[in-house]
Each structure stands twice: as structure tokens, then as C-alpha cells.
Design a protein around this motif. Structure first.
Motif, mmCIF file in Angstrom:
data_model
loop_
_atom_site.group_PDB
_atom_site.id
_atom_site.type_symbol
_atom_site.label_atom_id
_atom_site.label_comp_id
_atom_site.label_asym_id
_atom_site.label_seq_id
_atom_site.Cartn_x
_atom_site.Cartn_y
_atom_site.Cartn_z
ATOM 1 N N PRO A 47 0.831 -1.215 0.000
ATOM 2 C CA PRO A 47 0.000 0.000 0.000
ATOM 3 C C PRO A 47 0.861 1.259 0.000
ATOM 4 O O PRO A 47 1.857 1.338 0.706
ATOM 5 C CB PRO A 47 -0.801 -0.122 1.300
ATOM 6 C CG PRO A 47 0.010 -1.027 2.168
ATOM 7 C CD PRO A 47 0.693 -1.979 1.250
ATOM 8 N N GLU A 48 0.450 2.226 -0.773
ATOM 9 C CA GLU A 48 1.166 3.496 -0.838
ATOM 10 C C GLU A 48 0.808 4.412 0.326
ATOM 11 O O GLU A 48 1.604 5.253 0.730
ATOM 12 C CB GLU A 48 0.855 4.209 -2.161
ATOM 13 C CG GLU A 48 1.382 3.502 -3.401
ATOM 14 C CD GLU A 48 2.901 3.567 -3.512
ATOM 15 O OE1 GLU A 48 3.510 4.422 -2.831
ATOM 16 O OE2 GLU A 48 3.481 2.768 -4.266
ATOM 17 N N SER A 49 -0.386 4.255 0.883
ATOM 18 C CA SER A 49 -0.824 5.099 1.989
ATOM 19 C C SER A 49 -1.320 4.217 3.125
ATOM 20 O O SER A 49 -1.632 3.037 2.929
ATOM 21 C CB SER A 49 -1.954 6.035 1.512
ATOM 22 O OG SER A 49 -3.015 5.285 0.966
ATOM 23 N N PRO A 50 -1.371 4.759 4.340
ATOM 24 C CA PRO A 50 -1.748 3.937 5.495
ATOM 25 C C PRO A 50 -3.147 3.349 5.354
ATOM 26 O O PRO A 50 -4.065 3.991 4.843
ATOM 27 C CB PRO A 50 -1.683 4.926 6.662
ATOM 28 C CG PRO A 50 -0.809 6.039 6.197
ATOM 29 C CD PRO A 50 -1.027 6.143 4.726
ATOM 30 N N GLU A 51 -3.288 2.129 5.848
ATOM 31 C CA GLU A 51 -4.594 1.489 5.911
ATOM 32 C C GLU A 51 -5.127 1.567 7.338
ATOM 33 O O GLU A 51 -4.370 1.720 8.292
ATOM 34 C CB GLU A 51 -4.509 0.027 5.474
ATOM 35 C CG GLU A 51 -4.098 -0.152 4.029
ATOM 36 C CD GLU A 51 -4.167 -1.624 3.610
ATOM 37 O OE1 GLU A 51 -5.043 -2.363 4.127
ATOM 38 O OE2 GLU A 51 -3.340 -2.035 2.789
#
Length: 473
Positions: A47-51
Motif C-alpha cells: 500500500p502506498e498510503s496507510p490502511e
């Protein structure tokens, strides 16, 4: 992730772990996935951004749990006990949370000194001599390799500091039982002895323990041929049947040739916590090294393996390298665990033992081990009393090796029957059993020792086994 975000997520994770452990008895014991299924359920890119943390927990339930054989299940009887007591899990969390850099004493004095304390505690609890000094390795496989390297250097007079094994005039020979763990021949290969220089020593046909006279003959033959007996690995609790090699007699034979003796007690070593079982380890105090895994039957979460040696100076001379950037003024005053094993860096594994022993207490652990021994003996008695069933090896600890032999069924047909009823039992999801070969034929191993397994669970297992053989003939 900030400390406050960690606090919220951590509470959620602890709740998930507690809920998971509570529902383990309701889950199928064996993993419920096909090859590649777990991987296919996950994204192919990071993932490129936080989940959201809730999504991560959801995937633990959706993806991870079905892909794990539940070794904490009361119906788990496979391989060996692989307990992960919740007290030690807290220690594992603390280890990661502290985030210590374990490379030298200076980098984390507490890491070194807590490890010294807990290894001394367990040495004393096992009734071993205070001459032993211990370190925590990741597994008994690594401990065996370290012992094999130390034995190699003693037998070769420190060849690593000269031309190595290829400069020796005579090959070094290693000896072990054909029933020893597969990590033993692997260590022989990795330590450079070579497969041609490993001897599998004959065993007693009833107990499956190493025959000391066969060892004596093998060593004498090698000496007569110009070879050098270097190391004997005594399997104290063999993988297949939990046979106990006679350590005292093995040490006596090995000493005739100056060979190192390593005692591999990976699973069985927990029994040394019980004074009434220490006779099985007679002579271990006279060996050169001994290893056992609290992360098996005793129940400290992986990866927690103990390696004790008598001659620390020799071990350090074999394993030590000290680059200039690691030197410190305290070096002559402290233990440097980087010189007691293969890796430079180490985790704060001692916290797992420290938490486990302090929060559960030794007596509770002893009582659980005694419970398992009694349950294994009970099962063996039921098997022996039932027509068509047979126990194949002495039940020295908690492993029962059994077979069902319908009248007139032998050879390959009997093997097929054995594997069929074992698979049928495992397919119910209520238990997990393992098969192994003994004297060239398949048998089923029942390794009693999961933390949650009580007598009622073993009784249920025995009822299930009689049920499945009736439908697989």
C-alpha cells in the motif's frame, strides 16, 4: 504510527489475541488452505498510503488464521508440542516494544544480563551443574550447528585460523543416531565435515536408542582407517519415537577418542524440570554441550532455544570476531553474546522466558508436564488393551507411536491403511496427527503436550481413532 496511535491499535490487537485464543478450540486444527491460496488473497503490491488498523485485523481473521495449523488447539498432537503461553507472548511484545539493539553488551546491557539470569535459572531448575553457561539461540538447529563448529575446531586444533578443513591430513568424523533430527546431518554438512564423514550408529532394536558398543566399533574402525572421531550427537528424545540415547555411556566411549559430545534434547529437555524424570538425562552433565527448546513442550513462544556449553573460552575462540567499531572499554568485564553464536545482532529473547517464568511460575509448568506424561501413558494403556492396536516404541515421555493392524493386512497394504485412517482423523478438523516411518513402515505419532490438552481431549482422540479405523478398512 505515534505512541498514542500505537496505544489504541495495541489494545485492539491484545483483544484480538485474547479472543482468538478463546476460540481456538472451535477452529479446525489443520490449516484450511490450498497452496498459493494465502498469497492470492493478498495484494500483489504494497500500500502506498496507510490502511485502517481494523482492516489489518480483519485480514488476520480472513486470510491468516485459516492458513495456520492451530498448534495451541487441544486436539493438536502433531510433530511436537509448540506451545506459546500467553505470559511469554507478553514478553515477546515487550521485547519488540523495547526495541533493544543486541549486538554487544554496551548496546543493551540489560539484554545480556537478563539473558545470563534466565539461562542460569533454567540450568538450575533442570538440575544441571553450575559449570554450564548458556545462551539463547533461535532454534535447536542453530544450536547444533554451533556445537558442530566448536567440535570441529577442537578436533582440528583450531584449523579455521590456518588452512581450514582442506588443510587437514585426516577427515573429521561425526556420529549420531539414524533417528536423530534432520538438523543434525544438516549441521554436519554446513560445518564442512561432508556427508561421507557422517556415521549413523546402530540402535537398540527395542528402545531405538543408540547402542554405545556400536559407537565404539564405529569409532575404532575410523581410527584404524586414519580418520579422526570429532563429535557425537546424542539424541535425547529422538524425533520419531522420543528414544533417549544413553548419554553417560556415549560420553565414556567418546572420551576414549577425545570427541566432543553434544546432547540434542530439543523437545525432551523440558522434562529435566521434573526431578523424577532426570534419570533419562543421566550423564548429560559430562557432555560438552547441550541444547533444548523452551519453545516446545515448556511453552515459551518461539524462537527460544537454549544452548549450554562447559568450555565458554573455547566457544568464544571459535565464534569471535571483533571489528574496531564494536570495541569498548568494558569488553574484558562482560559477556559478549555475539561470540556465542552465528549472528551479530540478537533480539531481547530473554524477556519471553523472564515473563513466562515470573507470570506462570515454575510449579504450574511442572504440573502441566506431569499431566501430559500421565495422559500419554493412559493413551498407551488403552492402545495396548485394544485388539488390533499396538504401541510400537517405549513411551519414555509424552509421545505414543501406534499402529492399527487389521488381521491379514501387512506390508504396503498396511501402510496404506495407516495413512488412510490418519488422514481421515485429520479431515474431521478435531485433531491433527503426524505420520512417520519406523523400521521401514508407516506409523502414527501422537505427541501429547499442547497447553490446552486435558484428559477429556485425549479420551476424545482415542474414541475418534477407533471410529475412523472402522470406516477405512
Amino acid at each position: 504510527m505515534t505512541p498514542e496511535e500505537f496505544r489504541v491499535a495495541g489494545h485492539a490487537l491484545i483483544d484480538w489475541i485474547a479472543d482468538h485464543r478463546a476460540r481456538v478450540p472451535e477452529l479446525p486444527v489443520a490449516a484450511q488452505v490450498r497452496p498459493g491460496e494465502v498469497r492470492a488473497a493478498l495484494p500483489s503490491t504494497a500500500p502506498e498510503s496507510p490502511e485502517d488498523f481494523a482492516a489489518v485485523l480483519a485480514d488476520l481473521d480472513r486470510v491468516v488464521v485459516p492458513g495456520v495449523t492451530q498448534t495451541q488447539h487441544p486436539g493438536f498432537y502433531g510433530w511436537f508440542p509448540s506451545n506459546a503461553s500467553l505470559a511469554s507472548v507478553l514478553g515477546d511484545i515487550a521485547s519488540g516494544g523495547v526495541g533493544a539493539l543486541g549486538i554487544t553488551w554496551q548496546s543493551a546491557p540489560a539484554l545480556t544480563e537478563v539473558e545470563q539470569v534466565v539461562t542460569d535459572w533454567l540450568r538450575d531448575l533442570c538440575g544441571l551443574s553450575p559449570e554450564w553457561k548458556g545462551a539463547i539461540q533461535d532454534t535447536a538447529s542453530t544450536a547444533c550447528l554451533v556445537a558442530m563448529l566448536a567440535a570441529r575446531e577442537r578436533a582440528s586444533g583450531g584449523s579455521e585460523h590456518r588452512g581450514g578443513l582442506q588443510a587437514l591430513d585426516a577427515p573429521l568424523i561425526a556420529y549420531t543416531s539414524p533417528h536423530a533430527h534432520s538438523s543434525v546431518p544438516k549441521a554436519v554438512l554446513l560445518a564442512g565435515y561432508g556427508a561421507d564423514n557422517l556415521r549413523y550408529v546402530d540402535v537398540d532394536p527395542v528402545t531405538y536408542a543408540m547402542d554405545p558398543e556400536a559407537l565404539r566399533r564405529a569409532m575404532a574402525a575410523d581410527v584404524a582407517a586414519g580418520r579422526v572421531p570429532a563429535v557425537v550427537v546424542a539424541a535425547v528424545g529422538t524425533t520419531g519415537t522420543t528414544a533417549m540415547d544413553p548419554v553417560r555411556a556415549i560420553v565414556d566411549v567418546a572420551r576414549e577418542h577425545g570427541a566432543w559430545v553434544h546432547v540434542d534434547a530439543a523437545m525432551a529437555g523440558s522434562a529435566m524440570l521434573l526431578p523424577e524424570m532426570r534419570h533419562l538425562f543421566d550423564g548429560a552433565d559430562d557432555a560438552d554441550s547441550i541444547s533444548w527448546n523452551p519453545h516446545k513442550w515448556m511453552g515459551t513462544v518461539l524462537d527460544t532455544s537454549l544452548l549450554y556449553v562447559r568450555d565458554v573460552d573455547h566457544l568464544v575462540s571459535v565464534m569471535s570476531t571483533t571489528p574496531s567499531y564494536l570495541r569498548a572499554g568494558t569488553d574484558d568485564e562482560v559477556v559478549q553474546y555475539k561470540d556465542w553464536g552465528i549472528p551479530l545482532g540478537r533480539r531481547f529473547r530473554a524477556l519471553k522466558l523472564w515473563f513466562h517464568l515470573r507470570l506462570d511460575g515454575v510449579e504450574a509448568i511442572r504440573e502441566r508436564l506431569r499431566r501430559d506424561l500421565e495422559n500419554a501413558r493412559w493413551l498407551a494403556e488403552q492402545v495396548e488393551a485394544e485388539r488390533g492396536w499396538r504401541v510400537l516404541a517405549p513411551v519414555s515421555l509424552q509421545t505414543v507411536c501406534l499402529v492399527h493392524e487389521p488381521e491379514g493386512l501387512t506390508g504396503d497394504a498396511l501402510d496404506a491403511h495407516t495413512l488412510a485412517w490418519m488422514d481421515a482423523a485429520n479431515a474431521t478438523g478435531r485433531v491433527f496427527l503426524g505420520a512417520s516411518q519406523l523400521d521401514g513402515r508407516w506409523m502414527v505419532r501422537v505427541s501429547v503436550g499442547a497447553e490446552a490438552t486435558e484428559r477429556a481431549d485425549v479420551e476424545e482422540l482415542w474414541a475418534l481413532l477407533r471410529e475412523v479405523v472402522a470406516t477405512t478398512r
